[in-house]
Write a protein that holds these residues in place. Structure first.
Motif, short mmCIF file in Angstrom:
data_model
loop_
_atom_site.label_atom_id
_atom_site.label_comp_id
_atom_site.label_asym_id
_atom_site.label_seq_id
_atom_site.Cartn_x
_atom_site.Cartn_y
_atom_site.Cartn_z
N PRO A 122 0.54 -1.03 -0.10
CA PRO A 122 0.44 -0.22 0.16
C PRO A 122 0.75 0.95 0.01
CG PRO A 122 -0.45 -1.06 2.26
CD PRO A 122 0.91 -1.87 1.30
N ARG A 123 0.90 1.75 -1.43
CA ARG A 123 1.72 3.31 -1.12
C ARG A 123 1.25 4.11 -0.56
NH1 ARG A 123 6.05 5.31 -4.71
NH2 ARG A 123 5.47 7.52 -5.50
N HIS A 124 -0.27 4.10 -0.28
CA HIS A 124 -1.15 5.75 0.35
C HIS A 124 -0.51 4.99 1.87
CE1 HIS A 124 -3.79 1.81 0.34
NE2 HIS A 124 -4.05 2.70 2.01
N PHE A 125 0.22 4.67 2.08
CA PHE A 125 0.89 4.42 3.46
C PHE A 125 2.04 4.86 3.42
CE2 PHE A 125 0.16 -0.34 6.76
CZ PHE A 125 -1.14 0.12 6.16
N PHE A 126 2.96 5.40 3.09
CA PHE A 126 4.15 5.82 3.10
C PHE A 126 4.43 7.76 2.34
CE2 PHE A 126 4.61 1.22 2.50
CZ PHE A 126 5.27 1.26 3.36
N VAL A 127 2.75 7.41 1.76
CA VAL A 127 2.89 8.95 1.42
C VAL A 127 2.20 10.34 2.29
CG1 VAL A 127 2.49 8.79 -1.16
CG2 VAL A 127 0.56 9.49 0.13
N PRO A 128 2.22 12.13 2.88
CA PRO A 128 1.64 12.39 3.94
C PRO A 128 0.03 12.62 3.32
CG PRO A 128 3.28 14.20 2.14
CD PRO A 128 3.45 11.72 1.60
N HIS A 129 -0.78 12.66 4.27
CA HIS A 129 -2.14 12.91 4.41
C HIS A 129 -2.42 13.84 2.97
CE1 HIS A 129 -5.06 10.97 6.48
NE2 HIS A 129 -6.02 11.84 5.91
N ALA A 130 -1.81 15.51 2.50
CA ALA A 130 -1.80 15.31 1.82
C ALA A 130 -1.78 15.13 0.02
CB ALA A 130 -1.19 17.26 2.41
N ASP A 131 -0.88 14.02 0.34
CA ASP A 131 -0.60 14.14 -1.35
C ASP A 131 -1.69 12.08 -1.27
OD1 ASP A 131 0.98 15.70 -1.94
OD2 ASP A 131 2.32 15.34 -0.66
N LEU A 132 -2.50 12.33 -0.88
CA LEU A 132 -2.67 10.69 -0.18
C LEU A 132 -3.72 10.20 -1.72
CD1 LEU A 132 -5.08 10.04 2.95
CD2 LEU A 132 -2.53 8.86 2.03
N GLY A 166 10.97 4.35 3.82
CA GLY A 166 10.14 3.01 4.51
C GLY A 166 9.34 2.17 2.83
N TYR A 167 9.15 3.34 1.57
CA TYR A 167 8.30 2.62 0.37
C TYR A 167 9.34 1.60 0.11
CZ TYR A 167 5.70 1.49 -3.55
OH TYR A 167 5.07 1.29 -4.47
N GLN A 168 10.95 1.80 -0.21
CA GLN A 168 11.14 1.16 -0.91
C GLN A 168 11.83 -0.21 -0.05
OE1 GLN A 168 13.44 1.42 -4.09
NE2 GLN A 168 13.23 -0.61 -3.81
N THR A 169 12.03 0.38 0.61
CA THR A 169 12.39 -0.61 2.01
C THR A 169 11.38 -2.03 2.08
OG1 THR A 169 13.38 1.34 3.26
CG2 THR A 169 13.69 -1.56 4.98
N ALA A 170 10.41 -1.38 2.28
CA ALA A 170 9.17 -2.17 2.47
C ALA A 170 9.17 -3.34 0.76
CB ALA A 170 7.52 -2.14 2.35
N ILE A 171 9.51 -3.43 0.01
CA ILE A 171 9.33 -3.43 -1.08
C ILE A 171 10.40 -5.39 -1.37
CG2 ILE A 171 10.17 -3.35 -4.56
CD1 ILE A 171 8.41 -0.88 -3.56
N LEU A 172 11.43 -4.24 -0.81
CA LEU A 172 12.45 -5.61 -0.46
C LEU A 172 12.84 -6.51 0.76
CD1 LEU A 172 15.74 -2.64 -1.00
CD2 LEU A 172 15.14 -4.44 -2.27
N GLU A 206 6.56 -1.72 10.43
CA GLU A 206 5.71 -2.86 11.61
C GLU A 206 4.19 -2.93 10.88
OE1 GLU A 206 7.00 -0.84 15.13
OE2 GLU A 206 8.96 -1.63 15.32
N LYS A 207 3.67 -1.65 10.92
CA LYS A 207 1.78 -1.83 10.64
C LYS A 207 2.02 -3.02 9.71
CE LYS A 207 1.09 2.78 10.90
NZ LYS A 207 0.80 4.02 9.97
N LEU A 208 3.12 -3.18 8.56
CA LEU A 208 2.51 -4.09 7.03
C LEU A 208 3.01 -5.33 7.96
CD1 LEU A 208 3.74 -2.13 4.25
CD2 LEU A 208 1.54 -2.28 5.66
#
Ligand code: SAH
Length: 214
Positions: free
Chosen positions: A35-45, A91-97, A122-124
């Motif tokens: 879920p990429r939206h976990f990693f972006v600020p609220h304003a850019d959802l 942490g988006y790239q980290t999550a993918i790895l 941790e959430k993921l």
């Protein structure tokens, strides 16, 4: 608004990644599930799955999905490989790895960003295979090496020599190299004796700040 995120992630894969030559099925699968939206600020959802980089915090950015996909594909991070990632950011790239089964050591100079990224992983339920370090990743992380792969997600003026010392024989480094304005995405393969460099695409990353950076 992100209830239908899996549809949006799948569409991102089908319209932005496959047509541009991302063919590694493991990379495509993982990018359609994180879920990429976990990693972006609220304003850019609304833009979380758009074809562009987005601001994160502290003036940093989360890279365009295509660039993340290409870097991940170039890294060939099969399950079990040890990866040093420099520039944890969101942490988006980290999550993918981590989803690909890699054992990741990720270094970030901002304590705040590192903590946020850890919270996201941790959430993921992906934090188990990741070591989060706060420090100057332009020097690598020699105490936890050597690594099969090194991925740098900030722009470097040149390849830091110390990365080669921390890379295993048969290893690969993927890193954007250039000036502040524009860089070339490079890969470096090390066969134990010589290093073979390969140029990929033009990219624009925030600078790698530190002793071996800008
Ligand atoms: N991969 C990230 C994007 C990283 S942006 C993502 O998916 O969101 C680049 C990051 O590199 C920024 O967070 C910045 O703080 C970090 N950075 C810059 N210089 C660094 C250094 N010397 N050591 C560690 N992190 C650094």
């Amino acid at each position: 608004m992100c209830e239908n995120y899996s549809d949006r992630a799948l569409k991102m894969v089908q319209t932005q990644l496959r047509p541009r030559g991302i063919h590694d099925e493991a990379v495509l699968r993982v990018m359609s599930t994180i879920p990429r939206h976990f990693f972006v600020p609220h304003a850019d959802l609304d833009d979380a799955y758009s074809d562009r980089a987005l601001p994160t915090h502290e003036g940093q950015t989360i890279s365009q999905p295509y660039v993340v996909a290409l870097m991940t594909q170039l890294l060939e991070a099969q399950p079990g490989v040890r990866v040093l990632e420099v520039g944890t950011g969101s942490g988006y790239q980290t999550a993918i790895l981590a989803s690909l089964g890699a054992q990741v050591v990720t270094v970030e100079r901002s304590r705040w960003l590192s903590q946020e990224a850890r919270g996201n992983l941790e959430k993921l339920k992906l934090a188990g295979s990741v070591v989060f370090i706060v420090g100057d990743g332009s020097l690598g992380e020699p105490t936890l090496g050597p690594y099969d792969r090194i991925l740098v997600t900030a722009a470097a003026p040149r390849l830091p020599k110390c990365y080669l010392d921390q890379l295993k024989t048969g290893g690969r480094i993927v890193i954007p190299v250039g000036d502040h304005e524009t860089q070339t995405l490079m890969s470096y393969d090390f066969d134990g004796q010589k290093v073979t460099a390969q140029e990929h695409i033009a990219v624009r990353f925030v600078p790698l700040v530190g002793e071996q950076g800008f």
